[in-house]
Design an enzyme around this catalytic site. Structure first.
Site: not given
Length: 508
Positions: A58, A78, A86, A91, A337, A475, A491
């Site tokens: 993001a 950061e 993260n 994935g 999931r 997130e 993503i």
């Protein structure tokens, strides 16, 4: 609204800050929570045009979009020593409707179909407006990553809960295949990237708007008194892209007491939620904090996300998941999931102890994924010539196992799964040699966070209006996906909402 009421009326959320101090202590030593204050009389050490906190999908996407739109002074801060957050270890799976690969493979898809899949997975409480916004711009976001140099496998995957194949995967099979190209693009176009910089709180104008931040520069993770605090003014606004709180054990246990420190986690150490907490202090609306997703593709035989996760995601459509106690299937291998994670957690021995199930794949299929060689090399997966060998190794009753495989093969031939209703489009007959991994869920994604609208504006819980100067993406935001997020949808959400936040900040 006066600065006094803005700060004092937020006391309802102080318990979140207290919890964070304890929780993050489980991951790092003695953290100090961020505290916002008035900017009146503050000496600004620095002034920037647009300030972004967090360097994951993001934050990187926001910085690129802002620069493309003419912003010449974009700064990413950061807290960790490395960039990517993260996102770099996720994935690398990207879902989007109406893409070139779908056209090439003859897949019929649309924004409506993708949103419907997500609504179903969200169990009726997902934010439809946000889902539609993300799906409508997902192909554009995918192109942004490709333009920056991201490379993807030349095929689509159909992940659990998706009604069609719409998922791209990076050629390196992890999120770094996107974060590194985006980071390199940021450097190329002049974005200022600053690591070891920990967010310490917002600085607020008299009208309650976010005018800047307190940032601890020269910070070393786990050493909260390291570095020095600087007051930084952000003329165009602040975008918070600090991620989730999966490593915050106390907070996740407050939502779900079963998610103790003994439960594995796929997230980076810095996913502790400080940015989210401080937005709550300002009055941001907490949404769906109790919905914490575990990845059903994870392995108990390796730490973090590991090699098995992407291996399993690729192989689920043409594999069988077996309960070692019974030798039989126990779930739809490509259900959403939550459905699969709950089914796996129910696999127990006669004393109620965890009994991780196994995923059996035909080697002829599994070898097509690059992680297959790695899971075998690092002893987190195994290759067997026969079902008898599998049964002996995992102490599975052999006759029920053989009967189950024969039964499954008839479903493949008939194109219909009579046991669990699995979509058999990508299913193939099971035949040796086989590859096998063990499965056990790990805490992976927090559906909960602050409420934002389709402009990525953070909504105030008292007024119901946006908090001026404050935007959030990724997130750290909550309520978008509902109870359960479909794989490969984080993503596009992060990148679309990062781009959206940049556009909103520059147009304000």
């Amino acid at each position: 609204m006066s600065k006094i009421s803005l700060l004092e009326r937020r006391q309802f959320i102080k318990t979140f800050g207290a919890a964070a101090g304890v929780a993050a202590g489980a991951a790092v030593s003695g953290p100090v929570m961020a505290v916002s204050s008035s900017s009146v009389g503050v000496k600004w050490d620095e002034e920037v045009e647009l300030l972004i906190i967090g360097s994951g999908f993001a934050g990187l996407a926001a910085s690129i979009e802002a620069t493309k739109r003419g912003c010449k002074d974009v700064h990413i801060f950061e807290k960790m020593p490395y960039f990517g957050g993260n996102s770099a270890i996720n994935g690398g799976l990207f879902a989007a409707p109406g893409t070139p690969l779908q056209q090439k493979e003859g897949v019929k898809d649309s924004v409506d179909i993708m949103v419907a899949d997500q609504i179903k997975s969200g169990r009726g409480i997902a934010d439809v407006a946000l889902l539609r916004h993300v799906a409508s711009h997902a192909a554009e976001a995918l192109q942004l990553t490709i333009d920056a140099g991201a490379e993807f496998h030349p095929y689509l995957q159909q992940l659990g809960g998706h009604s069609v194949a719409r998922t791209y995967q990076t050629a390196v099979s992890c999120g770094a295949g996107i974060t590194q190209p985006l980071y390199n693009e940021c450097k190329r176009i002049g974005v200022k990237t600053r690591n070891r910089s920990k967010f310490e709180g917002f600085l607020l104008g008299q009208d309650g708007s976010v005018e800047g931040v307190k940032m601890r520069v020269g910070y070393y993770f786990g050493k909260d008194d390291s570095g020095a605090v600087k007051n930084i003014r952000a003329k165009k606004g602040v975008i918070v892209a600090t991620g989730g709180f999966a490593q915050n054990v106390t907070l996740r246990m407050a939502q779900d007491p079963t998610l103790t420190s003994e439960v594995g986690c796929t997230n980076a150490p810095g996913a502790t939620g400080e940015g989210m907490y401080e937005m709550f202090r300002l009055g941001a609306i907490p949404v769906h904090l109790a919905h914490i997703q575990s990845g059903p593709w994870a392995s108990p035989d390796e730490g973090g996300f590991g090699y098995v996760s992407n291996y399993s995601i690729f192989n689920f459509p043409h594999s069988v998941a077996i309960n070692c106690k019974t030798g039989k299937r126990f779930m739809n291998e490509i259900a959403d999931r939550k459905t699969r994670a709950d089914a796996e957690l129910a696999c127990r021995d006669s004393q109620g102890n965890p009994m991780p199930p196994i995923l059996i794949s035909s080697f002829k299929d599994s070898k097509n994924h690059p992680n297959t060689a790695k899971v075998i090399k690092y002893n987190v997966g195994w290759k067997f010539e026969s079902l008898e060998d599998i049964a002996k190794h995992f102490n599975v009753p052999v006759e029920p196992l053989k009967a189950q495989i024969n039964e499954y093969n008839t479903y493949v031939k008939n194109g219909k799964d009579e046991q669990f209703g699995k979509d058999m489009t990508k299913a193939t007959e099971m035949a040796g040699p086989f590859t096998v991994v063990r499965l056990w869920p790990k805490v992976h994604y927090c559906q909960g966070g602050v409420k934002v609208n389709t402009k990525a504006e953070v909504i105030d819980s008292f007024s119901g209006k946006p908090i001026t100067g404050l935007y959030a993406a990724g997130e750290v935001c909550g309520g978008i996906h509902g109870v359960s997020r479909l794989g490969s949808c984080s993503i596009p959400e992060c990148i679309v909402m990062g781009m959206t936040a940049a556009r909103s900040a520059l147009s304000a």
